[in-house]
Motif scaffolding. Structure first.
Motif, PDB file in Angstrom:
ATOM      1  N   GLY A  93       0.834  -1.194   0.000  1.00 14.33           N
ATOM      2  CA  GLY A  93       0.000   0.000   0.000  1.00 14.33           C
ATOM      3  C   GLY A  93       0.868   1.242   0.000  1.00 14.33           C
ATOM      4  N   ASP A  94       1.237   1.720   1.198  1.00 19.23           N
ATOM      5  CA  ASP A  94       2.140   2.865   1.313  1.00 19.23           C
ATOM      6  C   ASP A  94       3.560   2.356   1.522  1.00 19.23           C
ATOM      7  OD1 ASP A  94      -0.058   4.438   1.075  1.00 19.23           O
ATOM      8  OD2 ASP A  94      -0.108   5.095   3.169  1.00 19.23           O
ATOM      9  N   ARG A 126       1.184  -0.628  -6.985  1.00 19.38           N
ATOM     10  CA  ARG A 126      -0.229  -0.733  -6.596  1.00 19.38           C
ATOM     11  C   ARG A 126      -1.072  -1.265  -7.761  1.00 19.38           C
ATOM     12  NH1 ARG A 126      -1.215   5.073  -3.504  1.00 19.38           N
ATOM     13  NH2 ARG A 126      -0.296   4.525  -1.473  1.00 19.38           N
ATOM     14  N   GLY A 186      -0.565   7.464   0.704  1.00 18.16           N
ATOM     15  CA  GLY A 186      -1.931   7.898   0.449  1.00 18.16           C
ATOM     16  C   GLY A 186      -2.155   8.044  -1.042  1.00 18.16           C
ATOM     17  N   MET A 187      -2.657   9.184  -1.476  1.00 16.61           N
ATOM     18  CA  MET A 187      -2.881   9.426  -2.902  1.00 16.61           C
ATOM     19  C   MET A 187      -1.690  10.137  -3.557  1.00 16.61           C
ATOM     20  SD  MET A 187      -5.644   8.149  -4.068  1.00 16.61           S
ATOM     21  CE  MET A 187      -4.973   6.749  -3.184  1.00 16.61           C
ATOM     22  N   SER A 210      -5.642  11.942  -6.025  1.00 11.22           N
ATOM     23  CA  SER A 210      -7.004  11.957  -5.490  1.00 11.22           C
ATOM     24  C   SER A 210      -8.007  12.157  -6.622  1.00 11.22           C
ATOM     25  CB  SER A 210      -7.171  13.081  -4.470  1.00 11.22           C
ATOM     26  OG  SER A 210      -6.277  12.908  -3.381  1.00 11.22           O
ATOM     27  N   ASP A 261      -8.116   6.685  -7.035  1.00 10.70           N
ATOM     28  CA  ASP A 261      -9.099   6.098  -6.131  1.00 10.70           C
ATOM     29  C   ASP A 261     -10.516   6.244  -6.662  1.00 10.70           C
ATOM     30  OD1 ASP A 261      -9.291   8.819  -5.853  1.00 10.70           O
ATOM     31  OD2 ASP A 261      -9.271   8.828  -3.646  1.00 10.70           O
ATOM     32  N   HIS A 303     -10.863   2.244 -10.530  1.00  5.94           N
ATOM     33  CA  HIS A 303      -9.696   1.761  -9.785  1.00  5.94           C
ATOM     34  C   HIS A 303     -10.132   0.989  -8.542  1.00  5.94           C
ATOM     35  CE1 HIS A 303      -7.525   4.600 -12.359  1.00  5.94           C
ATOM     36  NE2 HIS A 303      -6.399   4.010 -11.977  1.00  5.94           N
ATOM     37  N   ARG A 304     -11.142   1.511  -7.837  1.00  5.64           N
ATOM     38  CA  ARG A 304     -11.613   0.813  -6.637  1.00  5.64           C
ATOM     39  C   ARG A 304     -12.195  -0.548  -7.001  1.00  5.64           C
ATOM     40  NH1 ARG A 304     -14.062   5.771  -5.412  1.00  5.64           N
ATOM     41  NH2 ARG A 304     -16.123   4.815  -5.692  1.00  5.64           N
ATOM     42  N   ASN A 356      -9.487  -2.815  -7.363  1.00  5.06           N
ATOM     43  CA  ASN A 356      -8.628  -2.792  -6.183  1.00  5.06           C
ATOM     44  C   ASN A 356      -7.184  -2.461  -6.563  1.00  5.06           C
ATOM     45  OD1 ASN A 356      -7.985  -2.943  -3.462  1.00  5.06           O
ATOM     46  ND2 ASN A 356      -7.693  -5.161  -3.494  1.00  5.06           N
ATOM     47  N   THR A 377      -4.528   2.167  -4.987  1.00  6.61           N
ATOM     48  CA  THR A 377      -4.235   2.427  -3.581  1.00  6.61           C
ATOM     49  C   THR A 377      -3.471   1.279  -2.941  1.00  6.61           C
ATOM     50  OG1 THR A 377      -6.390   1.532  -2.938  1.00  6.61           O
ATOM     51  CG2 THR A 377      -6.244   3.917  -3.294  1.00  6.61           C
ATOM     52  N   ARG A 378      -3.574   0.093  -3.520  1.00  2.47           N
ATOM     53  CA  ARG A 378      -2.855  -1.067  -3.031  1.00  2.47           C
ATOM     54  C   ARG A 378      -2.724  -2.079  -4.165  1.00  2.47           C
ATOM     55  NH1 ARG A 378      -1.218  -2.928   1.726  1.00  2.47           N
ATOM     56  NH2 ARG A 378      -0.875  -5.172   1.966  1.00  2.47           N
TER      57      ARG A 378
END
Length: 569
Positions: free
Chosen positions: A418-419, A441, A508-509, A526, A530, A534-535, A538, A541-542
C-alpha cells in the motif's frame, strides 16, 4: 587425419577475442597424429558476451564444433591427456559411442566407434550417454543402453579408451524405484580415493527426457547402492527455466564443494544449462545466482535447446562442451569461462548491505534468485519469458533482444503493498529501443495480459520520460505527470558507474519519484487513482509491484539493490 567441422555453419566473423594459446604440440598414439596447422591448434575464438550466456561464460565463435554431416551428436564425456583432448560422444545414426581427438577442442579427428550396440543382450539396441574416467588400472566407462522404450546403465573397461570390454552382460543400474519410472541414464561417475568408492549421479524418470537426478555408490563399479533419499536433485518450480525437470548432470570437485553442471527444462522441448553446488554432493544444493549460464541463441545452431554439459578446468580456463538443438539438428558446441572461480559469491548483490544500512528497508532481491517474484505473461510467450527474466551477475536482467513478437512480460512481486518507499538501481545500454516501467499498486490480468494500475516509466530511447507517471488503466491509458523537469539526469551504461538511482514513494494518494537525486514526479492522485474503476479492480491504492518488458519491443535492462520500506500500519 581429417579434422571435422560442420561446413554448413562456417562463415565470415568479426575478429574475435582469444584466450591465451593453450595445448600446443602434437599428440602421439591413440587415433594417430593430430593436425599440425598452428592456426587450427590455437584456442577457439570467443564471441562477445551476450544474452545467451551469464556469469562470465562466453560461447565459442567457432560453434558448433562437431556435428553437421555426422548427423545427431550429443551427450559427451571429455578428458584431457597431455596436449590433446579425447571426446567420447553419442552418435545417434550409428546407435553407438564414438571417440574423437583434438588439440584445441574445436577441430576433431574422424570419429571411431568404440562401443556399439548389442541387441542380443535385450537392453542395448542403442548405446549412448557415456562417462569415462581414467585410473591407474585403465579406463572405466558407464553408459546408457536403450531398448523397448526403456533405459539402463552398463559398465565397461578398457586399457586404452578405444577397445572396451563389458564388465557384465546385465545392466549395473536399472529403473526400480517409482521416481525412476522406465529409465535410468546419463551416468556421471567420480572415484573417491579417500572412501574407496565410485560415486554416481544419474538421471531417472521418463524415457524421452528423465525427470530428476539420483545418487549411488559402488566399491567395484558393478554393484551399486542407491541413496535412500533419491532423487537428490529435483526441479525448482520457482525458476521457470528449470520448472519442468532437471537432468543430465556432471559433478566436479572444487575445493570444499561439489559443483554440478546440469540441464534444466522449461518444457519438453526447451532446455538450458545451470550450475549448483553442495558440500557433500547429496544435500543442500545451492543454485548459481546467475542461472541459467548457457542459453539458446536466437536463430543459432542451439536455438531451441542447450543440453548435457561437460566441463573441464584447463590451465585456469573452464571449457564446457554441450549439445545444442535447432529443429531436428543436434550438434556439439563449446563455451569458455576465464578463471577458476565460477562466481557463486561474486554474483551476490550488496542489496542486503543496503538493507542493513537503511533502517526499515527490506531487500526484494537476494542477488541469486527471483524468489519473491513471479513471471506473468500470456501463454504464447511462456518459453520466451523464461529467458527474458533471469538473474545475471547479481542483477535482475530483462532481455528480449532479437524478439519483437511478444506481448507484455512482467516480473511481479508476490506480495502486495500500500504505502511504501521503493528504492532500486537500473542500468541500460545506449541504443536500446525498447520501453519498460515499474508498476506500483497494480494487478496483472491473465485474460488481457495487462497489468492495471499506475506506472513509473523507464524509457531508454526517451530518457527524459524516465521517472514520469503513467496510468496503465483502468480506463484510458495516459500520462498523469510528464512535465519537463529542469536538471533531470539519466545515465547510460557507458556513463559514470552506469547506474541510475530511482526512488518511488507511495503515501496515500501522493505518488513521488526521484531519479538520480532529482524529483521528477510529485503527483496527487485523489479522484483518479481512487475513482470507481480503480476501486473496482482494487488498484491505485494497493497492489503489487511489477517490472515491465513492453510488448513487441527489444529491451535489455538491469535492476539491482531493490529494497522497500513499508509504512507502519
Amino acid at each position: 587425419m581429417n579434422m571435422l567441422r560442420p561446413s554448413a555453419f562456417r562463415g565470415a566473423r568479426n575478429p574475435p577475442r582469444r584466450l591465451p594459446t593453450l595445448l600446443l604440440g602434437v599428440a602421439a598414439g591413440g587415433l594417430g597424429a593430430l593436425i599440425h596447422d598452428a592456426a587450427a591448434a590455437a584456442v577457439p575464438a570467443i564471441a562477445s558476451p551476450a544474452a545467451d550466456t551469464a556469469a562470465g561464460w562466453i560461447k565459442s565463435a567457432d560453434n558448433p564444433v562437431l556435428g553437421g554431416s555426422l548427423g545427431t551428436c550429443f551427450d559427451v564425456s571429455v578428458m584431457r591427456e597431455g596436449d590433446r583432448h579425447r571426446m567420447w560422444f553419442s552418435w545417434r545414426p550409428r546407435k553407438s559411442v564414438a571417440l574423437v581427438e583434438s588439440r584445441d577442442g574445436v577441430h576433431w579427428s574422424e570419429p571411431r566407434i568404440v562401443l556399439g550396440p548389442r541387441p542380443e543382450s535385450g537392453w542395448e539396441d542403442d548405446i549412448n550417454r557415456p562417462v569415462v574416467i581414467k585410473r591407474h588400472d585403465g579406463y572405466h566407462a558407464w553408459y546408457t543402453g536403450q531398448a523397448r522404450d526403456q533405459s539402463w546403465i552398463g559398465y565397461a573397461t578398457s586399457p586404452d579408451g578405444v577397445t572396451w570390454t563389458r564388465a557384465s552382460r546385465q545392466p549395473v543400474l536399472s529403473p526400480e524405484q517409482p521416481w525412476e519410472k522406465e529409465a535410468v541414464m546419463c551416468p556421471h561417475v567420480i572415484w573417491d580415493e579417500a572412501e574407496g568408492l565410485y560415486r554416481m549421479w544419474y538421471s531417472g524418470g521418463e524415457q524421452y527426457e528423465p525427470d530428476a537426478i539420483g545418487y549411488a555408490v559402488s566399491p567395484d563399479g558393478v554393484n551399486w547402492a542407491k541413496h535412500a533419499g533419491n532423487p537428490v536433485f529435483r526441479s525448482d518450480s520457482r525458476f521457470a527455466w528449470e520448472s519442468h525437470k532437471v537432468t543430465g548432470c556432471q559433478v566436479v570437485r572444487q575445493g570444499d564443494w561439489h559443483v554440478m553442471f546440469y540441464i534444466g527444462f522449461q518444457d519438453r522441448d526447451h532446455a538450458q544449462i545451470g550450475i549448483a553446488r553442495s558440500r557433500d554432493g547429496i544435500t543442500g544444493w545451492e543454485r548459481h545466482p546467475a542461472n541459467p549460464i548457457i542459453r539458446p541463441t536466437a536463430d543459432g545452431w542451439d536455438h531451441d535447446a542447450c543440453y548435457k554439459p561437460f566441463a573441464l578446468l584447463d590451465d585456469g580456463t573452464w571449457r564446457l562442451w554441450y549439445n545444442g538443438r535447432h529443429g531436428s539438428a543436434e550438434q556439439i558446441g563449446q563455451a569458455l569461462h576465464e578463471g577458476e572461480d565460477l562466481g557463486f559469491e561474486a554474483a551476490r548483490t550488496d542489496a542486503l548491505e543496503f538493507s542493513r544500512a537503511e533502517p526499515g528497508f527490506v531487500s526484494l532481491f537476494d542477488g541469486k534468485t527471483l524468489e519473491g517474484w513471479t513471471i506473468r505473461c500470456l501463454p504464447k510467450d511462456r518459453v520466451l519469458a523464461a529467458r527474458a527474466w533471469t538473474v545475471d551477475q547479481g542483477t535482475i536482467l530483462a532481455d528480449t533482444m532479437g524478439h519483437t513478437g511478444h506481448f507484455y512480460i512482467m516480473l511481479v512481486s508476490r506480495k502486495e503493498y500500500g504505502d511504501f518507499v521503493l528504492r532500486l538501481r537500473l542500468q541500460v545500454e545506449r541504443g536500446i529501443t525498447g520501453n519498460s516501467g515499474i508498476q506500483i499498486r497494480s494487478r496483472y490480468d491473465p485474460e488481457t495480459g495487462w497489468m492495471e494500475g499506475p506506472q513509473i516509466d523507464i524509457n531508454p530511447p526517451g530518457p527524459e520520460l524516465t521517472g514520469k507517471l503513467w496510468n496503465e488503466g483502468p480506463g484510458p491509458h495516459r500520462w498523469l505527470s510528464n512535465e519537463t523537469i529542469e536538471g533531470q539526469k539519466f545515465h547510460y551504461a557507458d556513463e559514470g558507474d552506469g547506474w541510475n538511482d530511482l526512488e518511488i514513494t507511495a503515501n496515500g494518494m501522493r505518488i513521488r519519484s526521484v531519479l538520480n537525486g532529482v524529483t521528477v514526479v510529485d503527483y496527487d492522485g485523489s479522484g483518479v487513482l481512487d475513482d470507481e474503476p480503480h476501486r473496482k479492480l482494487n488498484v491505485g491504492t494497493r497492489g503489487r509491484i511489477g517490472l515491465q518488458i513492453h510488448s513487441y519491443q527489444e529491451l535489455k535492462l538491469r535492476f539491482k539493490d531493490v529494497r522497500i520500506r513499508e509504512a507502519s500500519p
